[in-house]
Scaffold this motif. Structure first.
Motif, PDB file in Angstrom:
ATOM      1  N   THR A 142       0.812  -1.220   0.000  1.00  0.00           N
ATOM      2  CA  THR A 142       0.000   0.000   0.000  1.00  0.00           C
ATOM      3  C   THR A 142       0.847   1.272   0.000  1.00  0.00           C
ATOM      4  OG1 THR A 142      -0.150  -0.116   2.415  1.00  0.00           O
ATOM      5  CG2 THR A 142      -1.947  -1.102   1.146  1.00  0.00           C
ATOM      6  N   GLU A 143       2.149   1.126   0.269  1.00  0.00           N
ATOM      7  CA  GLU A 143       3.037   2.283   0.339  1.00  0.00           C
ATOM      8  C   GLU A 143       3.895   2.440  -0.920  1.00  0.00           C
ATOM      9  OE1 GLU A 143       2.563   4.448   2.438  1.00  0.00           O
ATOM     10  OE2 GLU A 143       2.911   3.907   4.520  1.00  0.00           O
ATOM     11  N   ARG A 144       3.634   1.636  -1.940  1.00  0.00           N
ATOM     12  CA  ARG A 144       4.444   1.726  -3.150  1.00  0.00           C
ATOM     13  C   ARG A 144       4.398   3.124  -3.774  1.00  0.00           C
ATOM     14  NH1 ARG A 144       8.445  -1.362  -4.819  1.00  0.00           N
ATOM     15  NH2 ARG A 144       7.938  -0.768  -6.956  1.00  0.00           N
ATOM     16  N   GLU A 145       3.274   3.817  -3.590  1.00  0.00           N
ATOM     17  CA  GLU A 145       3.156   5.152  -4.184  1.00  0.00           C
ATOM     18  C   GLU A 145       4.066   6.163  -3.507  1.00  0.00           C
ATOM     19  OE1 GLU A 145       0.080   5.117  -0.858  1.00  0.00           O
ATOM     20  OE2 GLU A 145       0.819   3.707  -2.374  1.00  0.00           O
ATOM     21  N   THR A 146       4.668   5.795  -2.382  1.00  0.00           N
ATOM     22  CA  THR A 146       5.595   6.719  -1.716  1.00  0.00           C
ATOM     23  C   THR A 146       6.975   6.702  -2.370  1.00  0.00           C
ATOM     24  OG1 THR A 146       6.413   5.103  -0.091  1.00  0.00           O
ATOM     25  CG2 THR A 146       4.419   6.343   0.486  1.00  0.00           C
ATOM     26  N   LEU A 147       7.245   5.734  -3.241  1.00  0.00           N
ATOM     27  CA  LEU A 147       8.562   5.639  -3.874  1.00  0.00           C
ATOM     28  C   LEU A 147       8.728   6.741  -4.920  1.00  0.00           C
ATOM     29  CD1 LEU A 147       9.095   1.800  -4.434  1.00  0.00           C
ATOM     30  CD2 LEU A 147      10.064   3.258  -2.655  1.00  0.00           C
ATOM     31  N   ILE A 148       9.681   7.614  -4.683  1.00  0.00           N
ATOM     32  CA  ILE A 148       9.977   8.702  -5.613  1.00  0.00           C
ATOM     33  C   ILE A 148      11.121   8.313  -6.538  1.00  0.00           C
ATOM     34  CG2 ILE A 148      10.846  11.076  -5.758  1.00  0.00           C
ATOM     35  CD1 ILE A 148       9.325  11.686  -3.200  1.00  0.00           C
ATOM     36  N   ALA A 149      12.085   7.566  -6.009  1.00  0.00           N
ATOM     37  CA  ALA A 149      13.209   7.096  -6.827  1.00  0.00           C
ATOM     38  C   ALA A 149      13.757   5.803  -6.231  1.00  0.00           C
ATOM     39  CB  ALA A 149      14.314   8.149  -6.896  1.00  0.00           C
ATOM     40  N   THR A 150      14.338   4.983  -7.095  1.00  0.00           N
ATOM     41  CA  THR A 150      14.966   3.743  -6.658  1.00  0.00           C
ATOM     42  C   THR A 150      16.398   3.683  -7.187  1.00  0.00           C
ATOM     43  OG1 THR A 150      14.172   2.521  -8.597  1.00  0.00           O
ATOM     44  CG2 THR A 150      12.766   2.488  -6.624  1.00  0.00           C
ATOM     45  N   ALA A 151      17.153   2.736  -6.673  1.00  0.00           N
ATOM     46  CA  ALA A 151      18.469   2.412  -7.197  1.00  0.00           C
ATOM     47  C   ALA A 151      18.525   0.893  -7.326  1.00  0.00           C
ATOM     48  CB  ALA A 151      19.574   2.913  -6.274  1.00  0.00           C
ATOM     49  N   ASP A 152      19.540   0.393  -7.979  1.00  0.00           N
ATOM     50  CA  ASP A 152      19.680  -1.055  -8.151  1.00  0.00           C
ATOM     51  C   ASP A 152      20.950  -1.541  -7.482  1.00  0.00           C
ATOM     52  OD1 ASP A 152      18.805  -3.628  -9.602  1.00  0.00           O
ATOM     53  OD2 ASP A 152      20.897  -3.411 -10.197  1.00  0.00           O
ATOM     54  N   TYR A 153      20.794  -2.483  -6.561  1.00  0.00           N
ATOM     55  CA  TYR A 153      21.940  -3.163  -5.975  1.00  0.00           C
ATOM     56  C   TYR A 153      21.557  -4.640  -5.808  1.00  0.00           C
ATOM     57  CZ  TYR A 153      26.118  -4.081  -3.216  1.00  0.00           C
ATOM     58  OH  TYR A 153      27.319  -4.583  -2.778  1.00  0.00           O
ATOM     59  N   PHE A 154      21.617  -5.360  -6.931  1.00  0.00           N
ATOM     60  CA  PHE A 154      21.201  -6.755  -7.017  1.00  0.00           C
ATOM     61  C   PHE A 154      19.706  -6.926  -6.744  1.00  0.00           C
ATOM     62  CE2 PHE A 154      25.703  -6.698  -6.013  1.00  0.00           C
ATOM     63  CZ  PHE A 154      26.229  -7.540  -6.990  1.00  0.00           C
ATOM     64  N   GLN A 155      19.010  -5.837  -6.567  1.00  0.00           N
ATOM     65  CA  GLN A 155      17.568  -5.802  -6.363  1.00  0.00           C
ATOM     66  C   GLN A 155      17.155  -4.336  -6.376  1.00  0.00           C
ATOM     67  OE1 GLN A 155      17.764  -7.423  -2.218  1.00  0.00           O
ATOM     68  NE2 GLN A 155      16.623  -5.598  -1.676  1.00  0.00           N
ATOM     69  N   GLU A 156      15.868  -4.094  -6.396  1.00  0.00           N
ATOM     70  CA  GLU A 156      15.387  -2.714  -6.316  1.00  0.00           C
ATOM     71  C   GLU A 156      15.578  -2.191  -4.896  1.00  0.00           C
ATOM     72  OE1 GLU A 156      11.451  -0.785  -8.015  1.00  0.00           O
ATOM     73  OE2 GLU A 156      11.084  -1.590  -5.992  1.00  0.00           O
ATOM     74  N   VAL A 157      16.200  -1.044  -4.782  1.00  0.00           N
ATOM     75  CA  VAL A 157      16.433  -0.416  -3.483  1.00  0.00           C
ATOM     76  C   VAL A 157      15.702   0.922  -3.438  1.00  0.00           C
ATOM     77  CG1 VAL A 157      18.167   0.571  -1.930  1.00  0.00           C
ATOM     78  CG2 VAL A 157      18.712  -1.490  -3.245  1.00  0.00           C
ATOM     79  N   PRO A 158      14.727   1.081  -2.534  1.00  0.00           N
ATOM     80  CA  PRO A 158      14.097   2.395  -2.380  1.00  0.00           C
ATOM     81  C   PRO A 158      15.152   3.446  -2.027  1.00  0.00           C
ATOM     82  CG  PRO A 158      12.754   0.726  -1.320  1.00  0.00           C
ATOM     83  CD  PRO A 158      14.058   0.059  -1.703  1.00  0.00           C
ATOM     84  N   ALA A 159      15.249   4.485  -2.845  1.00  0.00           N
ATOM     85  CA  ALA A 159      16.294   5.496  -2.661  1.00  0.00           C
ATOM     86  C   ALA A 159      15.748   6.820  -2.153  1.00  0.00           C
ATOM     87  CB  ALA A 159      17.045   5.712  -3.974  1.00  0.00           C
ATOM     88  N   ILE A 160      14.568   7.212  -2.653  1.00  0.00           N
ATOM     89  CA  ILE A 160      13.899   8.427  -2.184  1.00  0.00           C
ATOM     90  C   ILE A 160      12.427   8.097  -1.980  1.00  0.00           C
ATOM     91  CG2 ILE A 160      13.379  10.863  -2.604  1.00  0.00           C
ATOM     92  CD1 ILE A 160      15.596  10.927  -4.685  1.00  0.00           C
ATOM     93  N   ILE A 161      11.901   8.456  -0.828  1.00  0.00           N
ATOM     94  CA  ILE A 161      10.474   8.251  -0.580  1.00  0.00           C
ATOM     95  C   ILE A 161       9.854   9.586  -0.173  1.00  0.00           C
ATOM     96  CG2 ILE A 161      10.676   5.802   0.009  1.00  0.00           C
ATOM     97  CD1 ILE A 161       9.992   8.096   2.855  1.00  0.00           C
ATOM     98  N   GLY A 162       8.553   9.659  -0.311  1.00  0.00           N
ATOM     99  CA  GLY A 162       7.892  10.882   0.101  1.00  0.00           C
ATOM    100  C   GLY A 162       6.383  10.767   0.026  1.00  0.00           C
ATOM    101  N   ARG A 163       5.741  11.434   0.953  1.00  0.00           N
ATOM    102  CA  ARG A 163       4.290  11.562   0.922  1.00  0.00           C
ATOM    103  C   ARG A 163       3.932  12.837   1.664  1.00  0.00           C
ATOM    104  NH1 ARG A 163       1.979   6.741   3.101  1.00  0.00           N
ATOM    105  NH2 ARG A 163       2.307   7.617   5.174  1.00  0.00           N
ATOM    106  N   GLY A 164       3.138  13.670   1.010  1.00  0.00           N
ATOM    107  CA  GLY A 164       2.772  14.926   1.648  1.00  0.00           C
ATOM    108  C   GLY A 164       3.995  15.772   1.925  1.00  0.00           C
ATOM    109  N   ASN A 165       4.220  16.073   3.192  1.00  0.00           N
ATOM    110  CA  ASN A 165       5.318  16.944   3.607  1.00  0.00           C
ATOM    111  C   ASN A 165       6.538  16.178   4.103  1.00  0.00           C
ATOM    112  OD1 ASN A 165       3.288  16.343   5.727  1.00  0.00           O
ATOM    113  ND2 ASN A 165       4.849  17.193   7.073  1.00  0.00           N
TER     114      ASN A 165
END
Length: 209
Positions: A153-176
């Motif tokens: 349910t929080e996938r929409e908070t992902l703003i950017a990812t990186a790759d290190y043998f898998q998807e790595v959440p790099a930037i997240i955000g929601r609202g403020n």
């Protein structure tokens, strides 16, 4: 004024120097009252999740950070500070987090170098985010052995990812509330522009909640 939260486990020097270079006022705060008076806040972090949460509790910051997030004023977590915003971590046992976002912090598992340390390219998922305005899809500097696993349910908070043998959440955000797994203050022009965008939100008094 931007508060940098001092709970004994943050890289305060590099973050404060980055804000100085950008020309923004900041204050290193050690009490909840100081934090709640600020226009924006940065939660840095270096070290173990459980120790960090204990320090935040001991200094009375847990509820204050939640209150700050609920206020609509901009909040930015960095590295461990990003992980602390989530529900729980398995680092050296099970630990509860601030639960501003839903998800768990997991250890990398695989036959590759841990910690993940070095420069990795960012992949923007939400280029329209106010944090990414004028930022190029470049490289950022990571140092971590644990990664975020947001709930579905929080996938929409992902703003950017990186790759290190898998998807790595790099930037997240929601609202403020925003956060980066990498250290923006050590990530060259990309990181400094991210910090500048965050500081502009604070200066403008924009409430995205």
């Amino acid at each position: 004024m931007i508060a940098i939260i001092d709970y004994g486990m943050g890289n305060l020097h590099s973050v404060s120097k980055a804000l100085e270079r950008l020309g923004y006022e900041y204050e290193i705060v050690e009490t909840p009252d100081q934090l709640l008076k600020a226009d924006g806040a940065i939660l840095p972090g270096v070290g173990a999740f459980g120790d960090a949460m204990r320090n935040l509790r001991d200094q009375g910051f847990v509820e204050a950070i939640r209150e700050f997030a609920d206020s609509g004023k901009p909040l930015f977590g960095i590295c461990l500070g990003m992980q602390l915003l989530f529900s729980q971590s398995e680092e050296h046992g099970q630990h509860e987090g601030l639960s501003i976002f839903k998800g768990a912090v997991r250890r990398f598992q695989g036959d590759y170098k841990i910690p993940h340390m070095g420069w990795n390219r960012l992949k923007f998922l939400q280029p329209e985010s106010p944090l990414l305005q004028g930022v190029e899809e470049g490289y950022a500097y990571f140092v971590h052995s644990y990664f975020l696993q947001p709930e579905t349910t929080e996938r929409e908070t992902l703003i950017a990812t990186a790759d290190y043998f898998q998807e790595v959440p790099a930037i997240i955000g929601r609202g403020n509330v925003f956060a980066t797994q990498f250290h923006p203050e050590k990530s060259g022009d990309v990181g400094m522009k991210l910090l500048d965008n965050f500081a502009k939100l604070v200066k403008e008094g924009v409430k995205h909640g």
